[in-house]
Motif scaffolding. Structure first.
Motif, PDB file in Angstrom:
ATOM      1  N   ALA A   1       3.201  -6.338  11.940  1.00 41.84           N
ATOM      2  CA  ALA A   1       2.051  -5.424  11.964  1.00 41.84           C
ATOM      3  C   ALA A   1       0.772  -6.181  11.608  1.00 41.84           C
ATOM      4  O   ALA A   1       0.795  -7.105  10.787  1.00 41.84           O
ATOM      5  CB  ALA A   1       2.279  -4.289  10.979  1.00 41.84           C
ATOM      6  N   ARG A   2      -0.331  -5.787  12.221  1.00 44.42           N
ATOM      7  CA  ARG A   2      -1.598  -6.426  11.903  1.00 44.42           C
ATOM      8  C   ARG A   2      -2.476  -5.508  11.043  1.00 44.42           C
ATOM      9  O   ARG A   2      -3.635  -5.808  10.768  1.00 44.42           O
ATOM     10  CB  ARG A   2      -2.306  -6.867  13.185  1.00 44.42           C
ATOM     11  N   SER A   3      -1.911  -4.365  10.646  1.00 48.56           N
ATOM     12  CA  SER A   3      -2.627  -3.505   9.711  1.00 48.56           C
ATOM     13  C   SER A   3      -1.632  -2.942   8.698  1.00 48.56           C
ATOM     14  O   SER A   3      -0.415  -2.977   8.932  1.00 48.56           O
ATOM     15  CB  SER A   3      -3.321  -2.368  10.463  1.00 48.56           C
ATOM     16  N   GLU A   4      -2.168  -2.460   7.589  1.00 49.83           N
ATOM     17  CA  GLU A   4      -1.333  -1.951   6.505  1.00 49.83           C
ATOM     18  C   GLU A   4      -1.953  -0.667   5.980  1.00 49.83           C
ATOM     19  O   GLU A   4      -3.150  -0.447   6.141  1.00 49.83           O
ATOM     20  CB  GLU A   4      -1.308  -2.982   5.354  1.00 49.83           C
ATOM     21  N   ASN A   5      -1.136   0.180   5.379  1.00 50.82           N
ATOM     22  CA  ASN A   5      -1.663   1.367   4.721  1.00 50.82           C
ATOM     23  C   ASN A   5      -1.600   1.138   3.214  1.00 50.82           C
ATOM     24  O   ASN A   5      -0.531   0.872   2.673  1.00 50.82           O
ATOM     25  CB  ASN A   5      -0.859   2.615   5.103  1.00 50.82           C
ATOM     26  N   ASP A   6      -2.746   1.228   2.593  1.00 48.06           N
ATOM     27  CA  ASP A   6      -2.858   0.943   1.164  1.00 48.06           C
ATOM     28  C   ASP A   6      -2.347   2.133   0.345  1.00 48.06           C
ATOM     29  O   ASP A   6      -2.923   3.212   0.399  1.00 48.06           O
ATOM     30  CB  ASP A   6      -4.339   0.665   0.853  1.00 48.06           C
ATOM     31  N   LEU A   7      -1.269   1.931  -0.375  1.00 45.85           N
ATOM     32  CA  LEU A   7      -0.763   2.997  -1.255  1.00 45.85           C
ATOM     33  C   LEU A   7      -1.239   2.786  -2.691  1.00 45.85           C
ATOM     34  O   LEU A   7      -1.331   3.723  -3.471  1.00 45.85           O
ATOM     35  CB  LEU A   7       0.770   3.018  -1.247  1.00 45.85           C
ATOM     36  N   ARG A   8      -1.525   1.527  -3.041  1.00 42.93           N
ATOM     37  CA  ARG A   8      -1.842   1.233  -4.444  1.00 42.93           C
ATOM     38  C   ARG A   8      -3.151   1.876  -4.892  1.00 42.93           C
ATOM     39  O   ARG A   8      -3.233   2.457  -5.979  1.00 42.93           O
ATOM     40  CB  ARG A   8      -1.932  -0.284  -4.639  1.00 42.93           C
ATOM     41  N   THR A   9      -4.183   1.816  -4.021  1.00 37.99           N
ATOM     42  CA  THR A   9      -5.480   2.370  -4.437  1.00 37.99           C
ATOM     43  C   THR A   9      -5.389   3.873  -4.687  1.00 37.99           C
ATOM     44  O   THR A   9      -5.753   4.323  -5.787  1.00 37.99           O
ATOM     45  CB  THR A   9      -6.573   2.024  -3.394  1.00 37.99           C
ATOM     46  N   PRO A  10      -4.855   4.665  -3.736  1.00 40.03           N
ATOM     47  CA  PRO A  10      -4.745   6.100  -4.045  1.00 40.03           C
ATOM     48  C   PRO A  10      -3.810   6.377  -5.229  1.00 40.03           C
ATOM     49  O   PRO A  10      -4.097   7.243  -6.057  1.00 40.03           O
ATOM     50  CB  PRO A  10      -4.198   6.715  -2.753  1.00 40.03           C
TER      51      PRO A  10
END
Ligand code: SAM
Ligand code: SF4
Length: 329
Positions: A276-285
């Motif tokens: 994948a060339r993108s990620e979903n940030d879970l840490r910030t939320p």
């Protein structure tokens, strides 16, 4: 459920516990290592367990595999395994490791709830090991594998990557060793995921070549394709069985159409593919106090964006910015 727009459902979560490692396998990292993620960026045990609990109780994850970097370097690892084993429905718990330190940890990990283990072993020659992993640790790895089997984590699976001119002449020797010890060997085609971008298609050792090398010494019968399901390995009965050898031909025979995986990095980023060339940030939320529903929405949006395939064979293929060791293989 984590179902993507092509109808595949992710049930297998790969969790990287750290990007650090005590080996420097040349297909993975440069000799000098990498700039490790700073500690404050890593999910704490409590943050990780909250995300995993959500995945298991609300998102249909049934299998969790811990990896890295080297997962045995994560402090408090048996405690994390124990907390995952207490989740309901209880997920299957597996680990991929280089085996260093497993001689001490296999028992505690099995007692904590670890069900299955894959240990990476590319050679049984001490000098080849040093060439490939740039550390003189073969004896530790072998002791680790033996301890895992003794602790009841059998059948231990062994993962091997062949590098041209380094260990590609040792495929049959490695299989002989694994058959003797009752380990299940699987060869993995080298993928373009090394931090130093050294992968070359014309240099990689293909599944075809591995099969040819093994067939010179063993009779290999293909397993039943119907039974393969979403398993990445094609399995072959060796000399009439019951023992088998597997080949994971990620590059020359991709299996993206039946992929059931999703990945969480040690710094809390969700990835729908190794490539994948993108990620979903879970840490910030998560750190901003997000509700379970808000976090679930992030998982859903990640899986919805999953592409049909990894694209390694497309002319416009671009290697992801994150190397394998920081994604979790
Ligand atoms: N350190 C642990 C280990 O080596 O097992 C876990 C992480 S490692 C990244 C997971 C698996 O990925 C190992 O079996 C390793 O051999 C494999 N691997 C690493 N780089 C690879 C590459 N470029 N192509 C194919 N497999 C690779
Ligand atoms: Fe470390 Fe595993 Fe990468 Fe080898 S493959 S350098 S053991 S993370």
């Amino acid at each position: 459920m984590l179902t993507d727009s092509y109808g595949r459902t992710a049930t297998d979560l790969r969790v990287s516990l750290t990007d650090r490692c005590n080996l420097r396998c040349s297909y993975c990292m440069p000799a000098e290592g990498l700039d490790w993620l700073p500690k404050p960026e890593l999910l704490t045990d409590d943050e990780l367990v909250r995300l995993l609990d959500l995945a298991v109780t609300q998102l249909g994850i049934t299998e969790i595999r811990f990896t890295g970097g080297e997962p045995l370097l994560r402090r408090g690892l048996p405690g994390i395994v124990e907390r995952v084993a207490a989740m309901r429905p209880r997920p299957g718990i597996a680990m991929t490791t280089n085996g260093i330190g497993l001689d001490r940890l296999a028992g505690p990990l099995q007692a904590a709830g670890l069900d299955r283990i894959n240990v990476s072993l590319d050679t049984v020659s001490a000098s080849t090991f040093v060439k490939l992993a740039r550390r003189d640790r073969l004896a530790d790895v072998l002791a680790g594998i033996a301890a895992a089997a003794a602790a009841g984590l059998a059948p231990v699976k062994v993962n091997a990557v062949l590098m041209r001119g380094v260990n590609d002449h040792e495929a049959a020797e490695l299989l002989r060793f694994c058959l003797e010890h009752g380990y299940q060997l699987r060869f993995i085609e080298q993928m373009p995921l090394d931090a130093q971008h050294g992968w070359r298609r014309d240099e990689m050792v293909t599944a075809e070549e591995i099969l040819a090398a093994l067939s010179a010494e063993f009779v290999l019968d293909p397993g039943d394709e119907e039974l393969r399901g979403s398993a990445p390995a094609e399995t072959f009965l060796v000399n009439g069985g019951p023992q088998t050898v597997g080949i994971i031909a990620s590059v020359t025979r991709p299996f993206c159409g039946s992929c059931d995986r999703i990945r969480l990095t040690a710094d809390g980023q969700l990835r729908n593919c190794l490539f994948a060339r993108s990620e979903n940030d879970l840490r910030t939320p998560l750190r901003a106090g997000a509700s379970d529903a808000e976090l679930v929405a992030q998982w859903q949006s990640c899986i919805e964006a999953k592409l049909p395939g990894h694209g390694i064979n497309d002319p416009g293929f671009l290697q992801p910015a994150r190397p394998m060791s920081a994604i979790g293989g």
